[in-house]
Design an enzyme around this catalytic site. Structure first.
Site, PDB file in Angstrom:
ATOM      1  N   HIS A  51       0.855  -1.189   0.000  1.00 33.89           N
ATOM      2  CA  HIS A  51       0.000   0.000   0.000  1.00 33.89           C
ATOM      3  C   HIS A  51       0.893   1.241   0.000  1.00 33.89           C
ATOM      4  O   HIS A  51       2.054   1.189   0.425  1.00 33.89           O
ATOM      5  CB  HIS A  51      -0.873   0.036   1.248  1.00 33.89           C
ATOM      6  CG  HIS A  51      -1.989  -0.948   1.241  1.00 33.89           C
ATOM      7  ND1 HIS A  51      -3.143  -0.753   1.952  1.00 33.89           N
ATOM      8  CD2 HIS A  51      -2.138  -2.152   0.614  1.00 33.89           C
ATOM      9  CE1 HIS A  51      -3.959  -1.774   1.773  1.00 33.89           C
ATOM     10  NE2 HIS A  51      -3.368  -2.636   0.968  1.00 33.89           N
ATOM     11  N   GLU A  53       0.931   3.892   1.897  1.00 36.12           N
ATOM     12  CA  GLU A  53       1.410   4.289   3.221  1.00 36.12           C
ATOM     13  C   GLU A  53       2.571   3.408   3.686  1.00 36.12           C
ATOM     14  O   GLU A  53       3.555   3.907   4.255  1.00 36.12           O
ATOM     15  CB  GLU A  53       0.282   4.196   4.263  1.00 36.12           C
ATOM     16  CG  GLU A  53      -0.903   5.074   3.953  1.00 36.12           C
ATOM     17  CD  GLU A  53      -2.016   4.371   3.183  1.00 36.12           C
ATOM     18  OE1 GLU A  53      -3.188   4.712   3.414  1.00 36.12           O
ATOM     19  OE2 GLU A  53      -1.712   3.500   2.342  1.00 36.12           O
ATOM     20  N   CYS A  81      -6.430   2.130   5.616  1.00 34.32           N
ATOM     21  CA  CYS A  81      -7.068   0.901   6.074  1.00 34.32           C
ATOM     22  C   CYS A  81      -6.492   0.551   7.450  1.00 34.32           C
ATOM     23  O   CYS A  81      -5.585   1.222   7.952  1.00 34.32           O
ATOM     24  CB  CYS A  81      -6.810  -0.230   5.076  1.00 34.32           C
ATOM     25  SG  CYS A  81      -5.080  -0.777   5.022  1.00 34.32           S
ATOM     26  N   CYS A  84      -2.623  -0.047   7.415  1.00 31.76           N
ATOM     27  CA  CYS A  84      -1.853   1.194   7.267  1.00 31.76           C
ATOM     28  C   CYS A  84      -1.995   2.088   8.487  1.00 31.76           C
ATOM     29  O   CYS A  84      -1.026   2.715   8.924  1.00 31.76           O
ATOM     30  CB  CYS A  84      -2.262   1.906   5.992  1.00 31.76           C
ATOM     31  SG  CYS A  84      -1.813   0.970   4.507  1.00 31.76           S
TER      32      CYS A  84
END
Length: 150
Positions: A51, A53, A81, A84
């Site tokens: 992801h 992040e 999410c 993260c």
């Protein structure tokens, strides 16, 4: 909030979009300077952990040679999410700034509020920053996906 850093995150989201990824970008800033960036790369790396992040946090940790990212702000185009958000909290990032709310999976304020659940250091959170611009990129992506599935 510094919209110039969110503009950097949006540029990364557009790069992810051009490469067929869900368009999310992240920028980490310390002392007014961008120290790390990340964008979604799950398809490219065949890795569910890739992801934006997580990529940005990894890059910032390498740059600072420390897992503690005290004094840092992360700008991300989509509300993080749970994975993260946990990484942001565990990295001790002071401030989270995000654009679009994620009503299904967002864990800064929408589907869940990880900040209230966890007892670790909690970042200051600002959501909805340049929300229209961030949401449009995501909506365009998912509309394109739906058209291709028809």
């Amino acid at each position: 909030m510094q919209s110039r850093f969110m503009l950097d995150a949006i540029a990364l989201a557009k790069q992810a979009l051009a490469e067929g990824e869900i368009p999310v970008g992240a920028v980490i800033v310390k002392d007014g300077e961008v120290i790390a960036t990340g964008r979604n790369r799950r398809e490219e790396k065949h890795n569910p952990l890739s992801h934006a992040e997580i990529e940005a946090i990894n890059n910032a940790s390498k740059r600072l040679d420390d897992w503690r990212l005290d004094g840092c702000t992360i700008y991300v185009t989509l509300e993080p999410c749970i994975m993260c958000m946990g990484a942001i909290i565990n990295a001790r990032i002071d401030t989270l700034v995000f654009g679009a709310f994620d009503l299904e999976k967002g864990c800064a304020d929408s589907a869940m509020n990880a900040k209230q659940t966890l007892s670790l250091q909690k970042p200051e959170i600002f959501g909805g920053i340049m929300e229209d611009e961030c949401s449009k990129i995501l909506k365009d992506f998912f509309n394109s996906v739906r058209k291709n599935e028809e």
